[in-house]
Scaffold this motif. Structure first.
Motif, PDB file in Angstrom:
ATOM      1  N   SER B   9       0.830  -1.198   0.000  1.00 12.72           N
ATOM      2  CA  SER B   9       0.000   0.000   0.000  1.00 12.72           C
ATOM      3  C   SER B   9       0.868   1.254   0.000  1.00 12.72           C
ATOM      4  O   SER B   9       0.463   2.279  -0.495  1.00 12.72           O
ATOM      5  CB  SER B   9      -0.937  -0.011   1.201  1.00 12.72           C
ATOM      6  OG  SER B   9      -0.158   0.013   2.372  1.00 12.72           O
ATOM      7  N   ARG B  12       1.788   1.819  -3.539  1.00 11.40           N
ATOM      8  CA  ARG B  12       0.678   1.991  -4.476  1.00 11.40           C
ATOM      9  C   ARG B  12       0.545   3.460  -4.847  1.00 11.40           C
ATOM     10  O   ARG B  12       0.619   4.328  -3.981  1.00 11.40           O
ATOM     11  CB  ARG B  12      -0.601   1.506  -3.809  1.00 11.40           C
ATOM     12  CG  ARG B  12      -1.747   1.287  -4.765  1.00 11.40           C
ATOM     13  CD  ARG B  12      -2.958   0.749  -4.057  1.00 11.40           C
ATOM     14  NE  ARG B  12      -2.750  -0.617  -3.618  1.00 11.40           N
ATOM     15  CZ  ARG B  12      -3.551  -1.259  -2.780  1.00 11.40           C
ATOM     16  NH1 ARG B  12      -4.607  -0.646  -2.304  1.00 11.40           N
ATOM     17  NH2 ARG B  12      -3.309  -2.487  -2.420  1.00 11.40           N
ATOM     18  N   ASP B  14      -1.197   7.050  -6.000  1.00  9.70           N
ATOM     19  CA  ASP B  14      -2.407   7.705  -5.493  1.00  9.70           C
ATOM     20  C   ASP B  14      -3.592   7.402  -6.382  1.00  9.70           C
ATOM     21  O   ASP B  14      -3.444   7.122  -7.567  1.00  9.70           O
ATOM     22  CB  ASP B  14      -2.209   9.226  -5.481  1.00  9.70           C
ATOM     23  CG  ASP B  14      -0.938   9.600  -4.777  1.00  9.70           C
ATOM     24  OD1 ASP B  14      -0.323  10.586  -5.227  1.00  9.70           O
ATOM     25  OD2 ASP B  14      -0.576   8.908  -3.835  1.00  9.70           O
ATOM     26  N   ASN B  15      -4.732   7.508  -5.810  1.00 12.45           N
ATOM     27  CA  ASN B  15      -5.941   7.195  -6.560  1.00 12.45           C
ATOM     28  C   ASN B  15      -6.486   8.467  -7.205  1.00 12.45           C
ATOM     29  O   ASN B  15      -7.566   8.929  -6.904  1.00 12.45           O
ATOM     30  CB  ASN B  15      -6.976   6.583  -5.608  1.00 12.45           C
ATOM     31  CG  ASN B  15      -8.156   6.044  -6.382  1.00 12.45           C
ATOM     32  OD1 ASN B  15      -8.099   5.890  -7.588  1.00 12.45           O
ATOM     33  ND2 ASN B  15      -9.233   5.760  -5.678  1.00 12.45           N
ATOM     34  N   THR B  16      -5.669   9.034  -8.054  1.00 16.97           N
ATOM     35  CA  THR B  16      -6.157  10.203  -8.785  1.00 16.97           C
ATOM     36  C   THR B  16      -6.361   9.829 -10.237  1.00 16.97           C
ATOM     37  O   THR B  16      -5.866   8.813 -10.699  1.00 16.97           O
ATOM     38  CB  THR B  16      -5.144  11.352  -8.724  1.00 16.97           C
ATOM     39  OG1 THR B  16      -3.958  10.925  -9.406  1.00 16.97           O
ATOM     40  CG2 THR B  16      -4.823  11.732  -7.310  1.00 16.97           C
ATOM     41  N   THR B  19      -2.892   9.387 -12.167  1.00 16.21           N
ATOM     42  CA  THR B  19      -2.049   8.222 -11.925  1.00 16.21           C
ATOM     43  C   THR B  19      -2.760   6.924 -12.244  1.00 16.21           C
ATOM     44  O   THR B  19      -2.123   5.925 -12.516  1.00 16.21           O
ATOM     45  CB  THR B  19      -1.577   8.176 -10.458  1.00 16.21           C
ATOM     46  OG1 THR B  19      -2.733   8.285  -9.637  1.00 16.21           O
ATOM     47  CG2 THR B  19      -0.627   9.312 -10.173  1.00 16.21           C
ATOM     48  N   GLN B  20      -4.072   6.912 -12.174  1.00 18.20           N
ATOM     49  CA  GLN B  20      -4.796   5.680 -12.474  1.00 18.20           C
ATOM     50  C   GLN B  20      -5.258   5.631 -13.914  1.00 18.20           C
ATOM     51  O   GLN B  20      -6.061   4.795 -14.282  1.00 18.20           O
ATOM     52  CB  GLN B  20      -6.013   5.550 -11.538  1.00 18.20           C
ATOM     53  CG  GLN B  20      -5.644   5.417 -10.085  1.00 18.20           C
ATOM     54  CD  GLN B  20      -4.834   4.167  -9.815  1.00 18.20           C
ATOM     55  OE1 GLN B  20      -5.009   3.146 -10.481  1.00 18.20           O
ATOM     56  NE2 GLN B  20      -3.926   4.246  -8.861  1.00 18.20           N
ATOM     57  N   ARG B  22      -7.178   7.487 -15.728  1.00 14.05           N
ATOM     58  CA  ARG B  22      -8.601   7.652 -16.001  1.00 14.05           C
ATOM     59  C   ARG B  22      -8.870   9.010 -16.626  1.00 14.05           C
ATOM     60  O   ARG B  22      -9.971   9.512 -16.557  1.00 14.05           O
ATOM     61  CB  ARG B  22      -9.400   7.557 -14.699  1.00 14.05           C
ATOM     62  CG  ARG B  22      -9.524   6.166 -14.127  1.00 14.05           C
ATOM     63  CD  ARG B  22     -10.621   6.145 -13.093  1.00 14.05           C
ATOM     64  NE  ARG B  22     -10.410   7.187 -12.093  1.00 14.05           N
ATOM     65  CZ  ARG B  22      -9.927   6.967 -10.874  1.00 14.05           C
ATOM     66  NH1 ARG B  22      -9.568   5.748 -10.515  1.00 14.05           N
ATOM     67  NH2 ARG B  22      -9.773   7.964 -10.024  1.00 14.05           N
TER      68      ARG B  22
END
Lengths: 221, 342
Positions: B9, B12, B14-16, B19-20, B22
């Motif tokens: 984790s 991992r 960031d869930n932006t 970076t993902q 999207r």
């Protein structure tokens, strides 16, 4: 695919250098002063390159072209701040803008033409599906005929497994055109076997797709 | 297992959206309705622009006179062979029609690589900006043209400044009674505005000569030091001398021309009238040793600059190719679409 990339890169590099070279060869500004100097030439070539690479990346969504783009940005960073002076002197020349426009279009247009021809002559599955989606959207606009939905629902459900990994099917799945819990026996029987004859089977107009999915079903059985 | 998960984790991303992966993307869908008319429009536009460029370029007049003296027929042959300073030779030419004004007078050099790297970086921009410290101690980029044998600093230093073009020209129009009248040449404002006002500055010392007192010396090939380049006009003296600025703006290609003067006198406002002319050249610059050529170019300009047929022809060619491609695509589309519709 590698050879193809190399060929495209070679062609682009040649165009990007020789067209500004030929355009600047032995010419001057519109008030007579020099324009064929080292910094102006470099500025012209680099600007063309940046525009072309951005256009290529955007049109093909390939991340490997970013490496070339980054390298060029680093090179432009090395030029001293006096590039402002050069830019000021050359970018008010229509000659310079016309050269840039020509170079960028000459790099982008062959790619667009090739892609279009490939779509027509050898459409990949994604291309076909995208075209059908477009036709569906158009036809939904034009004639929402009641007899159409059953046929479409059947065949799209039949092909959803095979094409679920391609782009475009996310939209299809979430558009709720199939997997509806309606109590119609024909739907459930279609799911199991291709040879049920309770209801007449309505095929879609694209014959190639029907053949392919029939093959997939045959393999599954 | 739990520890491994904790390590993962921390690595991992960031869930932006960035970076993902999207981020919203747009891909143009090439449908026939857009591509084929688009190509036709682009083709027609390019052909139109190409015709305009080509006609404009054809209307520009250019006259070139090679005065290197490489062969015996050339009037400057004798000057080319000797190496005496200020050898004078005369070239005659005639104009059959009016040479439309404003007329620009260029000197051109062939086989001269101003874009060679070691040559091109051999200058000191701080010195040219008028910095007194740089005048006393130039940068090492200028070596071996930074200090002379007696350890005095060369101003302006470097190979680029040392090799300044030093031929001078006088243009005469022949009058009816075997006399000749000089055509006045205007040397103001021939360099870039930014070079004159921003890049080069004279040291802030009056008189200018005092800034160079002490241990400085002129470049080896110069006849006069930099503060005597134009003693009649203080705004054309020193580092901001227009001819010096024009020379220091490095050319990109081995065949180049640089603006020398303009012909803008009232009498020649419409241009150079038809007639006989003679050009008196003070031949100083040696180019025969490296097989270079020198020439004088008279030219007028238009909105697209000097005479350059390439851009017009290129636009015409690309425009026609676009139209041909659009016809091909239309045929392909027609052929391969209709069987599907059956």
């Amino acid at each position: 695919a590698f050879v193809r990339s190399v060929m495209i890169s070679c062609y682009t590099s040649l165009v990007l250098f020789f067209i500004p070279w030929a355009a600047m060869h032995d010419t001057v500004r519109d008030d007579g002063k020099d324009i064929a100097d080292y910094q102006s030439f470099a500025l012209l070539t680099q600007t063309c390159l940046l525009i072309v690479v951005s256009a290529q990346v955007r049109s093909r969504r390939h991340h490997r072209l970013w490496n070339g783009n980054m390298a060029q940005i680093q090179f432009s960073g090395r030029v001293p701040p006096l590039i402002i002076c050069t830019a000021r002197n050359s970018l008010n020349q229509p000659n310079v803008w016309l050269t840039m426009f020509l170079t960028c279009l000459l790099c982008v247009i062959p790619l667009v033409a090739f892609r279009f021809l490939l779509i027509q002559l050898r459409p990949t599955i994604t291309d076909k599906v995208r075209r059908n989606l477009q036709i569906n959207r158009k036809e939904d606009f034009l004639s929402p005929a009641p007899r159409r939905p059953p046929a479409r629902r059947i065949s799209t459900r039949r092909s959803s497994y095979a094409f679920s990994h391609s782009k475009g099917y996310g939209d299809l799945v979430t558009s709720r055109k199939f997997l509806r819990l309606k109590r119609r026996p024909s739907l459930f029987t279609r799911k199991n076997s291709a040879l049920v004859e309770n209801q007449p089977q309505l095929y879609r107009t694209i014959t190639e797709e029907a053949e392919e999915t029939q093959n997939v079903d045959a393999l599954r059985d | 297992m739990v520890k491994q998960e904790q390590k993962e984790s921390s690595d991992r991303p960031d869930n932006t959206a960035f970076t993902q992966q999207r981020l919203p993307a747009w891909q143009p869908i090439l449908s026939a309705g857009i591509v084929i008319p688009g190509f036709v429009l682009i083709g027609l536009a390019f052909i139109g622009v190409g015709v305009g460029l080509f006609i404009t370029s054809q209307n520009i007049q250019v006259l070139e006179l090679d005065y290197t003296g490489a062969d015996t027929a050339n009037p400057c042959y004798e000057c080319g062979r000797q190496s005496t300073k200020n050898c004078v030779c005369t070239m005659e030419f005639s104009l059959s029609t009016l040479f439309k004004g404003p007329v620009f007078f260029y000197y051109g050099l062939t086989n001269y690589f101003q874009n060679q790297r070691r040559y091109g970086v051999s200058k000191d921009d701080t010195q040219l900006f008028g910095d007194l410290d740089a005048i006393k101690s130039p940068t090492s980029d200028c070596a071996p043209f930074d200090y002379d044998g007696n350890n005095r600093s060369i101003v302006p230093c470097g190979a680029l400044a040392n090799s300044i073009f030093n031929d001078t020209f006088k243009l005469y129009v022949k009058t009816n009674n075997t006399g000749k009248r000089e055509v006045p040449l205007d040397g103001k404002g021939i360099a870039w505005w930014t070079d004159y006002n921003v890049k080069h500055r004279n040291p802030d010392v009056t008189p200018l000569k005092d800034a160079f007192k002490g241990n400085t010396v002129k470049p080896i090939n110069w006849p006069k030091p930099v503060y005597e380049l134009d003693t009649t006009d203080e705004y054309n003296n020193g580092f901001i001398n227009q001819d010096f600025l024009v020379w220091m703006r490095r050319a990109a290609l081995p065949d180049f021309r640089k603006l020398y003067r303009r012909i803008t006198a009232d009498e020649y406002h419409d241009g150079l009238p038809a007639g006989n002319y003679s050009l008196e050249i003070t031949y100083n610059y040696p180019v025969l040793t490296f097989n270079g050529r020198k020439k004088v170019v008279l030219s007028n300009v238009s909105w697209m600059g000097g005479k350059n047929d390439f851009l017009g022809i290129a636009y015409l060619v690309v425009g026609s190719l676009c139209i041909v491609m659009s016809i091909v695509m239309l045929i392909v589309y027609a052929k391969f679409k209709f069987p599907e519709e059956d």
